[in-house]
Design a protein around this motif. Structure first.
Motif, PDB file in Angstrom:
ATOM      1  N   LYS A 151      -6.431   8.831  12.090  1.00  0.00           N
ATOM      2  CA  LYS A 151      -6.846  10.129  11.576  1.00  0.00           C
ATOM      3  C   LYS A 151      -8.336  10.306  11.798  1.00  0.00           C
ATOM      4  CE  LYS A 151      -5.518   9.172   7.418  1.00  0.00           C
ATOM      5  NZ  LYS A 151      -5.264   9.252   5.972  1.00  0.00           N
ATOM      6  N   ALA A 167     -10.521   7.826   2.976  1.00  0.00           N
ATOM      7  CA  ALA A 167      -9.972   6.716   3.750  1.00  0.00           C
ATOM      8  C   ALA A 167     -11.115   5.889   4.310  1.00  0.00           C
ATOM      9  CB  ALA A 167      -9.065   7.225   4.874  1.00  0.00           C
ATOM     10  N   ARG A 174     -16.422   5.468   6.444  1.00  0.00           N
ATOM     11  CA  ARG A 174     -15.578   5.980   5.367  1.00  0.00           C
ATOM     12  C   ARG A 174     -15.668   7.491   5.326  1.00  0.00           C
ATOM     13  NH1 ARG A 174     -14.192   2.151   1.258  1.00  0.00           N
ATOM     14  NH2 ARG A 174     -14.975   0.078   1.756  1.00  0.00           N
ATOM     15  N   GLY A 185     -19.232  11.632  10.822  1.00  0.00           N
ATOM     16  CA  GLY A 185     -17.911  11.178  11.237  1.00  0.00           C
ATOM     17  C   GLY A 185     -17.682  11.459  12.705  1.00  0.00           C
ATOM     18  N   GLU A 204     -12.086   3.280   7.757  1.00  0.00           N
ATOM     19  CA  GLU A 204     -11.701   2.857   9.104  1.00  0.00           C
ATOM     20  C   GLU A 204     -11.448   1.350   9.141  1.00  0.00           C
ATOM     21  OE1 GLU A 204     -13.566   2.681  13.658  1.00  0.00           O
ATOM     22  OE2 GLU A 204     -14.744   3.451  11.975  1.00  0.00           O
ATOM     23  N   LEU A 259     -11.930  10.963  10.384  1.00  0.00           N
ATOM     24  CA  LEU A 259     -12.633  10.718   9.136  1.00  0.00           C
ATOM     25  C   LEU A 259     -13.865  11.605   9.074  1.00  0.00           C
ATOM     26  CD1 LEU A 259     -12.464   6.836   8.760  1.00  0.00           C
ATOM     27  CD2 LEU A 259     -10.882   8.575   7.947  1.00  0.00           C
ATOM     28  N   SER A 289     -13.089  11.254   3.896  1.00  0.00           N
ATOM     29  CA  SER A 289     -11.800  11.901   3.649  1.00  0.00           C
ATOM     30  C   SER A 289     -10.884  11.027   2.817  1.00  0.00           C
ATOM     31  CB  SER A 289     -11.122  12.260   4.986  1.00  0.00           C
ATOM     32  OG  SER A 289     -11.964  13.047   5.791  1.00  0.00           O
ATOM     33  N   ALA A 299      -7.021   4.044  10.112  1.00  0.00           N
ATOM     34  CA  ALA A 299      -7.582   4.107   8.764  1.00  0.00           C
ATOM     35  C   ALA A 299      -6.497   3.889   7.733  1.00  0.00           C
ATOM     36  CB  ALA A 299      -8.261   5.459   8.528  1.00  0.00           C
ATOM     37  N   ASP A 333      -8.764   4.463   0.732  1.00  0.00           N
ATOM     38  CA  ASP A 333      -9.845   3.689   0.121  1.00  0.00           C
ATOM     39  C   ASP A 333      -9.318   2.654  -0.865  1.00  0.00           C
ATOM     40  OD1 ASP A 333     -12.169   4.591   1.350  1.00  0.00           O
ATOM     41  OD2 ASP A 333     -12.237   6.390   0.116  1.00  0.00           O
TER      42      ASP A 333
END
Length: 468
Positions: free
Chosen positions: A161, A427, A423, A382, A429, A163, A425, A389, A392
């Motif tokens: 995705k 989430a 980092r 980003g 990486e 980020l 959104s 990802a 978190d």
């Protein structure tokens, strides 16, 4: 055929053999008629006969004891041997496969070294294969379905995705250094008059600001007029080049020199004009004053384009790069935003605040923004390319390493060390340690981590207790 069936058949055979004996025939017929209904009434849980407890070929239809006083073992119908040809046959068991898939090969000396292919160590010993399903001592945690439900364990697959992370930082509006001009004398001069221009006034390029008299400029102007007006030298352009250059060196405006070329008259005073559109930041010119070489009489700045200098925290500096778009909100204009672009990251760090300065160029067409205004910046950091990802909450950071729990199915969770990146959104990486599509635990992973630590401690205690 069951033992009851054999008894009935034997009784029938005896009846045939002694069929001619009176009395015996009726007795056998009665016994045969009683055996069949009794056999049909036997349930699978009731004993149909009794067998010697040592498994010897000794049977009895009624309970009895052995010579040493032990009871015969009751045998229910479900445990009896069936010899009937029409008895239901059990389906054949599928053959058990003896081939297993090798996961990897581990070091024969127990070192933390594995290989995906067969190999030998430095002493020539073969690496030991570890098969699927074997206990590889990887610290995996096995949880029961009830514990998983009570703990609220949830898993999500690792996906690719984009980020996006918003970096927020305070800043201040500053002038564009390239859009500031000053008017200073290069020779001793006197201010004859000043236009109706004050500090803060907006001026346009070419607008008159003041009249200056300078003996040096007057002498240079007279020399230039005499050179270009002489009948001897006027036809030779090279003769007037030196005197014209002298006027340029004295910073005489080009419009004044053009007027001399047109009229052929050396003026007594020179009109000084605004060099650009902008705002008068400073006016020190006073009518009748004497100005020494180098004295600044006017400072004018163009504020149609400004800089926003913001302070970025050191930890966010790696996510900022020139070319990124920035949204600026001025505290003086709630609800309004200005858009700019990161142009420069200053090559110095504030050692006290641990921040770096970032320059952002802004358009200010309506001149709403003013120098020294406080603003708040939001940088959209980003990468536009999707990256692998996970949420978190899936990553546990111990300070020295970062761990995720991979859901292996059937209540088994394997801890995996991963290397994380940016980092955003919600989430983070994953750059190494995880493959796309592998499910990771996103909730209750702290409980699984505690269970894993407990299991590891118990294994350590067991290993220490097993040592002589």
């Amino acid at each position: 055929m069951s033992r009851i069936g054999l008894a009935a058949a034997a009784t029938a055979a005896i009846a045939v053999a002694v069929g001619g004996l009176p009395g015996v025939r009726e007795h056998l017929h009665l016994s045969t008629s009683l055996i069949a209904p009794a056999a049909a009434q036997q349930s699978s849980d009731e004993p149909i006969y009794y067998q010697d407890p040592d498994g010897k070929p000794a049977y009895s239809l009624t309970p009895r004891k052995t010579a040493d006083g032990r009871d015969f073992r009751p045998v229910p119908a479900s445990a009896d041997v069936n010899f009937d040809d029409d008895a239901p046959q059990m389906p054949p068991q599928p053959p058990v496969s003896t081939t297993r898939t090798v996961k990897f090969y581990r070091n024969p000396m127990g070192l933390a070294d594995t290989s995906p292919v067969p190999k030998k160590d430095s002493m020539g010993m073969d690496y030991i294969p570890v098969y699927e399903g074997d206990d590889a001592d990887d610290g995996a945690v096995k949880l029961s379905p009830g514990k998983i439900q009570r703990s609220g364990v949830r898993s999500e697959p690792a996906t690719r995705k984009q980020l996006r992370a918003i970096i927020r930082a305070p800043g201040v509006i500053q002038l564009d250094e390239r859009r500031v001009s000053v008017i200073a004398m290069r020779a001793e001069s006197f201010v004859q008059s000043v236009a109706d221009v004050t500090t803060g006034s907006r001026v346009t390029k070419g607008q008159p600001l003041m009249q200056i008299y300078s003996s040096a400029i007057a002498a240079a102007s007279a020399e230039y007029i005499s050179t270009i007006g002489s009948k001897t030298t006027s036809s030779v352009p090279l003769f007037g080049r030196g005197s014209r250059q002298r006027l340029i060196n004295l910073d005489v405006p080009e419009a004044a020199i053009a007027a001399m070329d047109k009229t052929g008259v050396a003026p007594v005073t020179i009109e000084w004009q605004a060099p650009r559109d902008g705002v008068v930041l400073e006016r020190t010119a006073i009518e009748g004053m004497r100005a020494q070489p180098g004295d600044v009489l006017f400072r004018i700045a163009d504020i149609s384009k400004l800089w926003a200098t913001i302070e970025i925290a050191e930890r966010d500096l790696g996510a900022v790069a020139p070319g990124q778009m920035v949204m600026i909100r001025a505290r003086s204009f709630p609800g309004r935003s200005f858009h700019g672009e990161v142009k420069l990251i200053y090559p110095q760090l504030n050692k006290e605040a641990r921040t770096a300065r970032v320059r952002i160029e802004l358009d200010n067409p309506d001149l709403a923004l003013l120098p020294e205004m406080y603003v708040d910046a939001e940088i959209d950091s980003g990468s536009a390319a999707p990256v692998l990802a996970v949420p978190d909450s899936a990553v546990l950071d111990s300070g020295s390493k970062r761990i995720v729990f991979v859901d292996k199915g059937d209540g088994r969770y394997e801890p995996r060390v991963v290397h994380t990146g940016q980092r955003g959104s919600g989430a983070v990486e994953i750059r190494d340690g995880l493959s796309e599509g592998e499910p990771v635990v996103t909730s209750a992973n702290f409980l699984i981590d505690a269970e894993s630590n407990l299991n590891a401690a118990l294994k350590t205690f067991s290993a220490e207790g097993a040592q002589p």
